[in-house]
Design a protein around this motif. Structure first.
Motif, PDB file in Angstrom:
ATOM      1  N   MET A   1     -10.837  10.847   8.637  1.00 25.92           N
ATOM      2  CA  MET A   1     -10.995  10.332   7.273  1.00 25.92           C
ATOM      3  C   MET A   1     -10.565   8.866   7.233  1.00 25.92           C
ATOM      4  O   MET A   1      -9.503   8.504   7.711  1.00 25.92           O
ATOM      5  CB  MET A   1     -10.153  11.160   6.298  1.00 25.92           C
ATOM      6  CG  MET A   1     -10.305  10.734   4.849  1.00 25.92           C
ATOM      7  SD  MET A   1      -9.358  11.830   3.751  1.00 25.92           S
ATOM      8  CE  MET A   1      -9.719  11.068   2.187  1.00 25.92           C
ATOM      9  N   THR A   2     -11.387   8.016   6.667  1.00 22.76           N
ATOM     10  CA  THR A   2     -11.099   6.590   6.603  1.00 22.76           C
ATOM     11  C   THR A   2     -10.044   6.287   5.548  1.00 22.76           C
ATOM     12  O   THR A   2     -10.141   6.756   4.407  1.00 22.76           O
ATOM     13  CB  THR A   2     -12.382   5.807   6.272  1.00 22.76           C
ATOM     14  OG1 THR A   2     -13.330   6.022   7.304  1.00 22.76           O
ATOM     15  CG2 THR A   2     -12.097   4.327   6.145  1.00 22.76           C
ATOM     16  N   PHE A   3      -9.032   5.524   5.923  1.00 19.08           N
ATOM     17  CA  PHE A   3      -7.994   5.153   4.966  1.00 19.08           C
ATOM     18  C   PHE A   3      -8.553   4.165   3.951  1.00 19.08           C
ATOM     19  O   PHE A   3      -9.223   3.193   4.306  1.00 19.08           O
ATOM     20  CB  PHE A   3      -6.796   4.535   5.671  1.00 19.08           C
ATOM     21  CG  PHE A   3      -5.740   4.056   4.714  1.00 19.08           C
ATOM     22  CD1 PHE A   3      -4.910   4.958   4.084  1.00 19.08           C
ATOM     23  CD2 PHE A   3      -5.607   2.712   4.419  1.00 19.08           C
ATOM     24  CE1 PHE A   3      -3.945   4.527   3.174  1.00 19.08           C
ATOM     25  CE2 PHE A   3      -4.648   2.267   3.523  1.00 19.08           C
ATOM     26  CZ  PHE A   3      -3.818   3.181   2.900  1.00 19.08           C
ATOM     27  N   ASP A   4      -8.262   4.404   2.683  1.00 22.93           N
ATOM     28  CA  ASP A   4      -8.697   3.526   1.599  1.00 22.93           C
ATOM     29  C   ASP A   4      -7.465   2.881   0.980  1.00 22.93           C
ATOM     30  O   ASP A   4      -6.590   3.581   0.459  1.00 22.93           O
ATOM     31  CB  ASP A   4      -9.461   4.329   0.544  1.00 22.93           C
ATOM     32  CG  ASP A   4     -10.112   3.429  -0.501  1.00 22.93           C
ATOM     33  OD1 ASP A   4      -9.681   2.267  -0.644  1.00 22.93           O
ATOM     34  OD2 ASP A   4     -11.039   3.903  -1.171  1.00 22.93           O
ATOM     35  N   PRO A   5      -7.363   1.548   1.004  1.00 19.85           N
ATOM     36  CA  PRO A   5      -6.145   0.898   0.497  1.00 19.85           C
ATOM     37  C   PRO A   5      -5.920   1.091  -1.000  1.00 19.85           C
ATOM     38  O   PRO A   5      -4.798   0.890  -1.470  1.00 19.85           O
ATOM     39  CB  PRO A   5      -6.355  -0.571   0.857  1.00 19.85           C
ATOM     40  CG  PRO A   5      -7.829  -0.731   1.010  1.00 19.85           C
ATOM     41  CD  PRO A   5      -8.312   0.581   1.556  1.00 19.85           C
ATOM     42  N   VAL A   6      -6.949   1.488  -1.746  1.00 21.59           N
ATOM     43  CA  VAL A   6      -6.714   1.714  -3.174  1.00 21.59           C
ATOM     44  C   VAL A   6      -5.904   2.985  -3.405  1.00 21.59           C
ATOM     45  O   VAL A   6      -5.491   3.270  -4.536  1.00 21.59           O
ATOM     46  CB  VAL A   6      -8.050   1.783  -3.968  1.00 21.59           C
ATOM     47  CG1 VAL A   6      -8.836   0.511  -3.807  1.00 21.59           C
ATOM     48  CG2 VAL A   6      -8.870   2.996  -3.564  1.00 21.59           C
ATOM     49  N   SER A   7      -5.666   3.742  -2.329  1.00 26.89           N
ATOM     50  CA  SER A   7      -4.891   4.977  -2.472  1.00 26.89           C
ATOM     51  C   SER A   7      -3.388   4.722  -2.568  1.00 26.89           C
ATOM     52  O   SER A   7      -2.623   5.656  -2.832  1.00 26.89           O
ATOM     53  CB  SER A   7      -5.182   5.919  -1.301  1.00 26.89           C
ATOM     54  OG  SER A   7      -4.717   5.368  -0.072  1.00 26.89           O
ATOM     55  N   TYR A   8      -2.936   3.489  -2.349  1.00 23.46           N
ATOM     56  CA  TYR A   8      -1.512   3.207  -2.520  1.00 23.46           C
ATOM     57  C   TYR A   8      -1.095   3.515  -3.959  1.00 23.46           C
ATOM     58  O   TYR A   8      -1.780   3.132  -4.915  1.00 23.46           O
ATOM     59  CB  TYR A   8      -1.206   1.739  -2.220  1.00 23.46           C
ATOM     60  CG  TYR A   8      -1.281   1.361  -0.767  1.00 23.46           C
ATOM     61  CD1 TYR A   8      -0.531   2.034   0.193  1.00 23.46           C
ATOM     62  CD2 TYR A   8      -2.090   0.305  -0.348  1.00 23.46           C
ATOM     63  CE1 TYR A   8      -0.597   1.667   1.522  1.00 23.46           C
ATOM     64  CE2 TYR A   8      -2.154  -0.064   0.988  1.00 23.46           C
ATOM     65  CZ  TYR A   8      -1.416   0.621   1.916  1.00 23.46           C
ATOM     66  OH  TYR A   8      -1.469   0.269   3.233  1.00 23.46           O
ATOM     67  N   GLU A   9       0.030   4.176  -4.113  1.00 22.03           N
ATOM     68  CA  GLU A   9       0.548   4.513  -5.434  1.00 22.03           C
ATOM     69  C   GLU A   9       1.729   3.610  -5.757  1.00 22.03           C
ATOM     70  O   GLU A   9       2.801   3.717  -5.148  1.00 22.03           O
ATOM     71  CB  GLU A   9       0.969   5.986  -5.474  1.00 22.03           C
ATOM     72  CG  GLU A   9      -0.195   6.945  -5.276  1.00 22.03           C
ATOM     73  CD  GLU A   9       0.224   8.401  -5.402  1.00 22.03           C
ATOM     74  OE1 GLU A   9       1.427   8.657  -5.669  1.00 22.03           O
ATOM     75  OE2 GLU A   9      -0.644   9.270  -5.216  1.00 22.03           O
ATOM     76  N   PHE A  10       1.533   2.725  -6.725  1.00 18.75           N
ATOM     77  CA  PHE A  10       2.565   1.759  -7.095  1.00 18.75           C
ATOM     78  C   PHE A  10       3.420   2.312  -8.236  1.00 18.75           C
ATOM     79  O   PHE A  10       2.937   2.989  -9.142  1.00 18.75           O
ATOM     80  CB  PHE A  10       1.921   0.437  -7.515  1.00 18.75           C
ATOM     81  CG  PHE A  10       1.398  -0.364  -6.363  1.00 18.75           C
ATOM     82  CD1 PHE A  10       2.183  -1.338  -5.769  1.00 18.75           C
ATOM     83  CD2 PHE A  10       0.128  -0.123  -5.849  1.00 18.75           C
ATOM     84  CE1 PHE A  10       1.716  -2.067  -4.704  1.00 18.75           C
ATOM     85  CE2 PHE A  10      -0.354  -0.852  -4.777  1.00 18.75           C
ATOM     86  CZ  PHE A  10       0.442  -1.831  -4.202  1.00 18.75           C
ATOM     87  N   SER A  11       4.709   1.990  -8.170  1.00 12.51           N
ATOM     88  CA  SER A  11       5.638   2.368  -9.234  1.00 12.51           C
ATOM     89  C   SER A  11       6.570   1.188  -9.492  1.00 12.51           C
ATOM     90  O   SER A  11       6.719   0.293  -8.660  1.00 12.51           O
ATOM     91  CB  SER A  11       6.435   3.612  -8.849  1.00 12.51           C
ATOM     92  OG  SER A  11       7.207   3.364  -7.684  1.00 12.51           O
TER      93      SER A  11
END
Length: 266
Positions: A1-11
């Motif tokens: 599965m290709t990593f997608d940088p939009v998957s980072y969860e910011f808090s």
């Protein structure tokens, strides 16, 4: 599965948070593809500042893929995590032909630095087409060979400002390539670990004496892979000092961040 940088969860932390190896600061990140003149598709990622002017663009060339080098090699990963937010620097990372990472696998196969000329050209062409300003090659180990062999000749030479080299082995790059850099008059910074496995500071200073404008910096205590936050931070500070007008500041880039953060699994 290709990593997608939009998957980072910011808090949002309750206050300023220390910047650690896995800290990801805000940026506009996207998966990209580069297409070479010989028909290969290379996978990569572009990280841009969330807002404001782009102060410089790093086109990163990773270490030897047959020995574990790829676009996520840790200094480049940390550059993409931090520099868009801390210095307004755009960071372009990609896998050269045949190289695999969580982002995916680039087409083709390793070609000992020969076919990779077209990979370098494709990355620079992409940056030009995206109108990314103040473009610099940043090579690490094998990536320094690519920068030295192809950065001072067309079509790349007229499209980049200069280069920063990390741990150059000078195995494939020859004195002829160094003379081309000398003739180009383009800035060249060479960061050499004290305990490098291939080329240490005194020998590097001698070899790079062929390039009058080269700045050779020996880094005490460091090794070829720049392991440790101390050394990774030193590299990022040196890069920002070279490629931006403002530089990293008298105390280096900030080591804390007061704003949204994410944590990388890597």
């Amino acid at each position: 599965m290709t990593f997608d940088p939009v998957s980072y969860e910011f808090s949002q932390p309750t206050g300023p948070a220390p910047i650690r190896a896995s800290t990801v600061l805000p940026a506009r990140r996207e998966n990209i593809e580069l297409r070479t003149e010989d028909g290969h598709t290379l996978v990569g990622e572009l990280a841009l500042p969330e807002s404001g002017q782009i102060t410089a663009t790093l086109i990163t060339l990773h270490p030897l893929p047959t020995h574990g080098g790829f676009m996520d090699s840790h200094v480049y990963r940390k550059a993409s995590y931090r520099l868009p937010a801390l210095a307004g620097v755009a960071v372009l990372r990609f896998n050269t032909r045949g190289t695999e990472s969580p982002r995916g696998t680039s087409a083709g196969s390793f070609e000992e630095g020969i076919g990779e000329r077209q990979d370098v050209e494709a990355a620079v062409r992409f940056a030009v087409e995206r109108q990314l300003p103040n473009r610099w090659l940043v090579g690490w180990s094998f990536g320094t060979e690519l920068a030295l062999m192809y950065g001072a000749v067309e079509p790349v030479a007229s499209q980049v400002e200069g280069a920063v080299l990390l741990s150059p082995p000078l195995h494939r790059a020859t004195d002829a390539h160094l003379r081309l850099w000398a003739d180009s008059a383009k800035p060249l910074t060479v960061l050499v670990p004290e305990h490098d496995d291939y080329l240490q500071p005194a020998a590097a200073a001698e070899r790079f004496s062929l390039v009058p404008q080269a700045r050779v910096v020996g880094v005490d205590g460091a090794k070829h892979l720049w392991v440790g936050e101390k050394y990774a931070s030193r590299v990022l500070n040196e890069i920002v000092d070279d490629v931006t007008e403002a530089g990293s500041g008298p105390e280096g880039l900030p080591q804390v961040w007061n704003g949204p953060v994410a944590t990388s699994a890597a």
